[in-house]
Design a protein around this motif. Structure first.
Motif, PDB file in Angstrom:
ATOM      1  N   GLY A 214       0.811  -1.212   0.000  1.00 46.93           N
ATOM      2  CA  GLY A 214       0.000   0.000   0.000  1.00 46.93           C
ATOM      3  C   GLY A 214       0.845   1.263   0.000  1.00 46.93           C
ATOM      4  N   ALA A 215       1.929   1.250   0.787  1.00 51.79           N
ATOM      5  CA  ALA A 215       2.810   2.424   0.835  1.00 51.79           C
ATOM      6  C   ALA A 215       3.460   2.668  -0.524  1.00 51.79           C
ATOM      7  CB  ALA A 215       3.879   2.229   1.909  1.00 51.79           C
ATOM      8  N   LEU A 216       3.893   1.614  -1.187  1.00 51.30           N
ATOM      9  CA  LEU A 216       4.482   1.769  -2.514  1.00 51.30           C
ATOM     10  C   LEU A 216       3.454   2.238  -3.536  1.00 51.30           C
ATOM     11  CD1 LEU A 216       6.804  -1.382  -2.576  1.00 51.30           C
ATOM     12  CD2 LEU A 216       7.538   1.007  -2.623  1.00 51.30           C
ATOM     13  N   LEU A 217       2.224   1.739  -3.434  1.00 52.97           N
ATOM     14  CA  LEU A 217       1.168   2.191  -4.340  1.00 52.97           C
ATOM     15  C   LEU A 217       0.895   3.681  -4.158  1.00 52.97           C
ATOM     16  CD1 LEU A 217      -1.331  -0.799  -4.169  1.00 52.97           C
ATOM     17  CD2 LEU A 217      -0.101  -0.009  -6.202  1.00 52.97           C
TER      18      LEU A 217
ATOM     19  N   MET B 219       4.978   0.477 -12.946  1.00 59.62           N
ATOM     20  CA  MET B 219       5.291  -0.013 -11.595  1.00 59.62           C
ATOM     21  C   MET B 219       4.023  -0.077 -10.759  1.00 59.62           C
ATOM     22  SD  MET B 219       7.755  -1.135  -9.653  1.00 59.62           S
ATOM     23  CE  MET B 219       9.370  -0.475 -10.070  1.00 59.62           C
ATOM     24  N   PHE B 220       3.175   0.952 -10.861  1.00 58.04           N
ATOM     25  CA  PHE B 220       1.920   0.962 -10.112  1.00 58.04           C
ATOM     26  C   PHE B 220       1.069  -0.246 -10.501  1.00 58.04           C
ATOM     27  CE2 PHE B 220      -2.490   2.237  -9.430  1.00 58.04           C
ATOM     28  CZ  PHE B 220      -2.454   2.771  -8.153  1.00 58.04           C
ATOM     29  N   ALA B 221       0.979  -0.520 -11.810  1.00 60.50           N
ATOM     30  CA  ALA B 221       0.170  -1.657 -12.267  1.00 60.50           C
ATOM     31  C   ALA B 221       0.747  -2.979 -11.772  1.00 60.50           C
ATOM     32  CB  ALA B 221       0.116  -1.649 -13.808  1.00 60.50           C
ATOM     33  N   MET B 222       2.073  -3.113 -11.757  1.00 58.59           N
ATOM     34  CA  MET B 222       2.679  -4.355 -11.289  1.00 58.59           C
ATOM     35  C   MET B 222       2.463  -4.563  -9.796  1.00 58.59           C
ATOM     36  SD  MET B 222       6.179  -4.250 -13.568  1.00 58.59           S
ATOM     37  CE  MET B 222       6.761  -5.888 -13.213  1.00 58.59           C
ATOM     38  N   LEU B 223       2.532  -3.471  -9.040  1.00 56.59           N
ATOM     39  CA  LEU B 223       2.286  -3.577  -7.589  1.00 56.59           C
ATOM     40  C   LEU B 223       0.846  -3.987  -7.307  1.00 56.59           C
ATOM     41  CD1 LEU B 223       4.320  -0.464  -6.433  1.00 56.59           C
ATOM     42  CD2 LEU B 223       4.745  -2.814  -5.695  1.00 56.59           C
ATOM     43  N   LEU B 224      -0.077  -3.583  -8.169  1.00 56.73           N
ATOM     44  CA  LEU B 224      -1.487  -3.954  -7.973  1.00 56.73           C
ATOM     45  C   LEU B 224      -1.696  -5.462  -8.052  1.00 56.73           C
ATOM     46  CD1 LEU B 224      -3.506  -1.252  -9.966  1.00 56.73           C
ATOM     47  CD2 LEU B 224      -3.470  -1.601  -7.487  1.00 56.73           C
ATOM     48  N   THR B 225      -0.779  -6.169  -8.719  1.00 54.87           N
ATOM     49  CA  THR B 225      -0.942  -7.612  -8.857  1.00 54.87           C
ATOM     50  C   THR B 225      -0.526  -8.384  -7.610  1.00 54.87           C
ATOM     51  OG1 THR B 225       1.267  -8.010  -9.771  1.00 54.87           O
ATOM     52  CG2 THR B 225      -0.455  -7.387 -11.333  1.00 54.87           C
ATOM     53  N   LEU B 226       0.149  -7.724  -6.671  1.00 55.27           N
ATOM     54  CA  LEU B 226       0.597  -8.427  -5.469  1.00 55.27           C
ATOM     55  C   LEU B 226      -0.579  -8.738  -4.551  1.00 55.27           C
ATOM     56  CD1 LEU B 226       3.918  -6.603  -4.530  1.00 55.27           C
ATOM     57  CD2 LEU B 226       3.604  -8.767  -5.745  1.00 55.27           C
TER      58      LEU B 226
END
Length: 205
Positions: free
Chosen positions: A135-138, A198-205
């Motif tokens: 969440g912090a990275l997003l 990067m935002f889209a890739m983090l959403l997959t976690l």
């Protein structure tokens, strides 16, 4: 990617094109920007490889360790410059985010058991990562994308509004600042694209 093959292909294409632009900047840009451009090229191509659809390539179970080692070294290289340069600080955050996503890809790590080492987001139900850190990275990348877009919008508005302004032709054609301005806008657009990826890739976690 967890979002499907189409999302994976889209991210792969965007990141690969961004990486190619960064390589071009590293060869033709001002000397002071070439190191930054090389770092961004490594980041873009690493993201492109990570986004390869699983239908095309199923990586070995140890692939996550290669990602983690590569971007761990990149993070260490960015550590000292990040203390005095905001751009290098962003590189440091990006490298650490890539290490984090690589560890989330590891078989049995952070809820991704049963994956067998597939690409990001292919774990059981797409689960993986630490929710608070993700969440912090997003939040960080959402802020970065918005500020990057904000740097591009005024330039677009200025060009549109200056078409009929006195002296606009001279500024646009020959004044000597056009090339630098175009290069700066291309750099901002490249960084915006990588931030979105990067935002889209983090959403997959």
């Amino acid at each position: 990617m967890h979002g499907g093959a189409l999302a994976g292909w889209l991210l792969l294409t965007l990141c690969a094109v961004s990486g190619a632009v960064c390589l071009l900047r590293a060869r033709t840009g001002p000397p002071g920007e070439r190191g930054s451009a090389r770092s961004e090229a490594v980041m873009a191509f690493g993201m492109a490889v990570m986004a390869v659809p699983a239908a095309l390539l199923s990586p070995p179970g140890w692939a996550w360790a290669v990602y983690a080692a590569l971007f761990g070294v990149a993070a260490l290289r960015s550590l000292r410059p990040a203390l005095r340069d905001g751009c290098r600080l962003h590189h440091l955050v990006g490298s650490l985010a890539m290490v984090y996503m690589a560890v989330a890809m590891a078989p049995g790590a952070m809820g991704s058991a049963g994956d067998g080492g597939g690409h990001l987001g292919h774990g059981a139900g797409g689960a993986g990562g630490v929710p608070l850190l993700t969440g912090a990275l997003l939040v960080y990348y959402a802020w970065y994308v918005l500020t990057s877009a904000g740097r591009l919008l005024p330039a677009t508005a200025t060009v549109g509004g200056a078409l009929g302004a006195p002296g606009a032709e001279g500024r646009g054609e020959g004044g000597g600042g056009g090339g630098a301005g175009s290069r700066s806008e291309l750099t901002d657009a490249c960084r915006l694209t990588m931030g979105l990826a990067m935002f889209a890739m983090l959403l997959t976690l």
